[in-house]
Scaffold this motif. Structure first.
Motif, PDB file in Angstrom:
ATOM      1  N   GLY A 150      37.643  76.858  29.525  1.00 36.37           N
ATOM      2  CA  GLY A 150      36.446  76.852  28.696  1.00 36.37           C
ATOM      3  C   GLY A 150      35.949  78.258  28.381  1.00 36.37           C
ATOM      4  N   ASP A 151      35.669  78.506  27.091  1.00 35.25           N
ATOM      5  CA  ASP A 151      35.096  79.787  26.682  1.00 35.25           C
ATOM      6  C   ASP A 151      34.215  79.548  25.462  1.00 35.25           C
ATOM      7  N   SER A 152      33.645  80.600  24.937  1.00 38.99           N
ATOM      8  CA  SER A 152      32.710  80.474  23.826  1.00 38.99           C
ATOM      9  C   SER A 152      33.364  79.912  22.573  1.00 38.99           C
ATOM     10  N   GLN A 153      34.696  79.998  22.488  1.00 35.53           N
ATOM     11  CA  GLN A 153      35.404  79.544  21.299  1.00 35.53           C
ATOM     12  C   GLN A 153      35.659  78.036  21.289  1.00 35.53           C
ATOM     13  N   ASN A 154      35.773  77.444  22.478  1.00 32.24           N
ATOM     14  CA  ASN A 154      36.161  76.031  22.511  1.00 32.24           C
ATOM     15  C   ASN A 154      35.189  75.111  23.243  1.00 32.24           C
ATOM     16  N   ILE A 155      34.183  75.665  23.889  1.00 33.74           N
ATOM     17  CA  ILE A 155      33.325  74.844  24.741  1.00 33.74           C
ATOM     18  C   ILE A 155      32.556  73.791  23.951  1.00 33.74           C
ATOM     19  N   ALA A 156      32.129  74.130  22.727  1.00 32.14           N
ATOM     20  CA  ALA A 156      31.392  73.155  21.913  1.00 32.14           C
ATOM     21  C   ALA A 156      32.286  71.965  21.571  1.00 32.14           C
ATOM     22  N   TYR A 157      33.557  72.237  21.286  1.00 35.48           N
ATOM     23  CA  TYR A 157      34.497  71.167  20.947  1.00 35.48           C
ATOM     24  C   TYR A 157      34.763  70.269  22.152  1.00 35.48           C
ATOM     25  N   ILE A 158      34.988  70.868  23.321  1.00 32.70           N
ATOM     26  CA  ILE A 158      35.297  70.074  24.510  1.00 32.70           C
ATOM     27  C   ILE A 158      34.094  69.218  24.915  1.00 32.70           C
ATOM     28  N   ARG A 159      32.904  69.782  24.834  1.00 34.09           N
ATOM     29  CA  ARG A 159      31.711  68.989  25.165  1.00 34.09           C
ATOM     30  C   ARG A 159      31.483  67.875  24.138  1.00 34.09           C
ATOM     31  N   TYR A 160      31.849  68.153  22.903  1.00 28.66           N
ATOM     32  CA  TYR A 160      31.801  67.094  21.891  1.00 28.66           C
ATOM     33  C   TYR A 160      32.751  65.956  22.270  1.00 28.66           C
ATOM     34  N   LEU A 161      33.968  66.306  22.702  1.00 29.43           N
ATOM     35  CA  LEU A 161      34.936  65.284  23.105  1.00 29.43           C
ATOM     36  C   LEU A 161      34.420  64.469  24.287  1.00 29.43           C
ATOM     37  N   LYS A 162      33.733  65.110  25.229  1.00 29.14           N
ATOM     38  CA  LYS A 162      33.189  64.407  26.387  1.00 29.14           C
ATOM     39  C   LYS A 162      32.125  63.395  25.945  1.00 29.14           C
ATOM     40  N   ILE A 163      31.279  63.807  25.019  1.00 30.80           N
ATOM     41  CA  ILE A 163      30.252  62.891  24.510  1.00 30.80           C
ATOM     42  C   ILE A 163      30.905  61.742  23.744  1.00 30.80           C
ATOM     43  N   LYS A 164      31.913  62.069  22.934  1.00 31.86           N
ATOM     44  CA  LYS A 164      32.599  61.035  22.161  1.00 31.86           C
ATOM     45  C   LYS A 164      33.297  60.032  23.075  1.00 31.86           C
ATOM     46  N   ALA A 165      33.861  60.507  24.192  1.00 31.25           N
ATOM     47  CA  ALA A 165      34.506  59.599  25.143  1.00 31.25           C
ATOM     48  C   ALA A 165      33.488  58.614  25.708  1.00 31.25           C
ATOM     49  N   LYS A 166      32.290  59.098  26.013  1.00 31.46           N
ATOM     50  CA  LYS A 166      31.241  58.204  26.513  1.00 31.46           C
ATOM     51  C   LYS A 166      30.792  57.241  25.426  1.00 31.46           C
ATOM     52  N   PHE A 167      30.672  57.756  24.202  1.00 34.86           N
ATOM     53  CA  PHE A 167      30.294  56.907  23.075  1.00 34.86           C
ATOM     54  C   PHE A 167      31.314  55.779  22.904  1.00 34.86           C
ATOM     55  N   ASP A 168      32.594  56.135  22.897  1.00 34.13           N
ATOM     56  CA  ASP A 168      33.645  55.133  22.732  1.00 34.13           C
ATOM     57  C   ASP A 168      33.635  54.110  23.859  1.00 34.13           C
ATOM     58  N   SER A 169      33.247  54.538  25.051  1.00 29.57           N
ATOM     59  CA  SER A 169      33.275  53.634  26.201  1.00 29.57           C
ATOM     60  C   SER A 169      32.271  52.502  26.052  1.00 29.57           C
ATOM     61  N   PHE A 170      31.263  52.664  25.204  1.00 27.27           N
ATOM     62  CA  PHE A 170      30.267  51.614  25.047  1.00 27.27           C
ATOM     63  C   PHE A 170      30.753  50.475  24.164  1.00 27.27           C
ATOM     64  N   ALA A 171      31.932  50.610  23.582  1.00 28.44           N
ATOM     65  CA  ALA A 171      32.542  49.477  22.892  1.00 28.44           C
ATOM     66  C   ALA A 171      33.154  48.509  23.896  1.00 28.44           C
ATOM     67  N   VAL A 172      33.237  48.926  25.156  1.00 27.99           N
ATOM     68  CA  VAL A 172      33.754  48.096  26.237  1.00 27.99           C
ATOM     69  C   VAL A 172      32.571  47.397  26.899  1.00 27.99           C
ATOM     70  N   PRO A 173      32.657  46.107  27.205  1.00 26.86           N
ATOM     71  CA  PRO A 173      31.523  45.373  27.769  1.00 26.86           C
ATOM     72  C   PRO A 173      31.029  45.945  29.095  1.00 26.86           C
ATOM     73  N   ASN A 174      29.819  45.518  29.467  1.00 25.78           N
ATOM     74  CA  ASN A 174      29.220  45.802  30.780  1.00 25.78           C
ATOM     75  C   ASN A 174      28.846  47.263  30.989  1.00 25.78           C
ATOM     76  N   ARG A 175      28.389  47.922  29.936  1.00 25.75           N
ATOM     77  CA  ARG A 175      27.881  49.285  30.083  1.00 25.75           C
ATOM     78  C   ARG A 175      26.374  49.202  30.281  1.00 25.75           C
ATOM     79  N   ASN A 176      25.829  50.005  31.201  1.00 26.30           N
ATOM     80  CA  ASN A 176      24.425  49.840  31.547  1.00 26.30           C
ATOM     81  C   ASN A 176      23.499  50.756  30.781  1.00 26.30           C
ATOM     82  N   GLN A 177      22.208  50.393  30.813  1.00 31.38           N
ATOM     83  CA  GLN A 177      21.207  51.126  30.061  1.00 31.38           C
ATOM     84  C   GLN A 177      21.031  52.544  30.595  1.00 31.38           C
ATOM     85  N   ALA A 178      21.116  52.709  31.916  1.00 33.12           N
ATOM     86  CA  ALA A 178      20.933  54.034  32.517  1.00 33.12           C
ATOM     87  C   ALA A 178      21.973  55.021  31.994  1.00 33.12           C
TER      88      ALA A 178
END
Length: 218
Positions: free
Chosen positions: A100-128
């Motif tokens: 991780g560095d200043s050149q790629n950190i925004a992209y990697i953190r975006y991917l982490k958020i997108k992975a969580k976003f995609d996971s909510f298409a799977v049942p039984n995800r909680n409100q917290a």
């Protein structure tokens, strides 16, 4: 004689199978490129478990090799495709720690958020978890206000907030039916103060949480 021949065939087959298994499991002291090629082979064979094991060996034998950077991203994407979001986030965290560095950190953190976003298409995800991800998105927007991923991030944020609104609506309806007046009033106030309460919307078909999140974000 036939029984003896059949017995020999069985023993030979078991021996060859054992040798083949041992050959696969006992890989070690490979170059970084050889490990990389083996991991790609594992993924082509859709064997993520072997790919994960071989990455562990590769990382142990070649701690700072440049090929690790590409391998981590490939493995993260492979686990996202298979809806294994916890493992995807593991590899993205590994990437941030190692490369991780200043050149790629925004992209990697975006991917982490997108992975969580995609996971909510799977049942039984909680409100917290949903609320925690909304907080992460808000922090991301503060840290990277001019990122090229802003429109995608904002779309995810809107869908998360919409999902929370519908979840609060469902909880309010339940408390109202159960005649839990105090709890009902709390959620009623949340709904009345929501921006979505002022918008004329068609409620999505059940299950609502999948309907919202399965509208793809690239």
């Amino acid at each position: 004689m036939k029984k003896f021949s059949f017995f020999c065939i069985i023993i030979t087959s078991l021996f060859l199978a054992a040798c083949s298994s041992k050959k696969t499991e006992d890989l070690y002291n490979l170059s970084a490129m050889q490990w990389y090629e083996q991991i790609i082979k594992d993924l082509q064979e859709k064997n993520l478990e072997s790919a994960d094991k071989h990455y562990t060996s590769m990382a142990a034998e070649h701690i700072a090799d440049p090929l690790l950077e590409q391998t981590l991203l490939i493995l993260a994407q492979a686990h996202i495709v298979e809806e294994e979001y916890e493992m995807a986030n593991f590899y993205l965290d590994e990437y941030l720690n190692k490369f991780g560095d200043s050149q790629n950190i925004a992209y990697i953190r975006y991917l982490k958020i997108k992975a969580k976003f995609d996971s909510f298409a799977v049942p039984n995800r909680n409100q917290a978890l949903m609320l925690k991800t909304i907080q992460e998105i808000n922090e991301y927007n503060k840290s990277y206000p001019n990122t090229q991923y802003k429109d995608l991030i904002d779309t995810m944020l809107t869908k998360f907030n919409l999902a929370v609104f519908y979840l609060d609506s469902s909880i309010a309806e339940l408390y109202n039916k159960l005649d839990k007046k105090e709890s009902y009033e709390i959620y009623k106030n949340k709904l009345e103060n929501s921006d979505f309460n002022k918008i004329d919307m068609i409620k999505p078909e059940l299950p609502w949480y999948r309907k919202i999140f399965e509208e793809g974000i690239m």
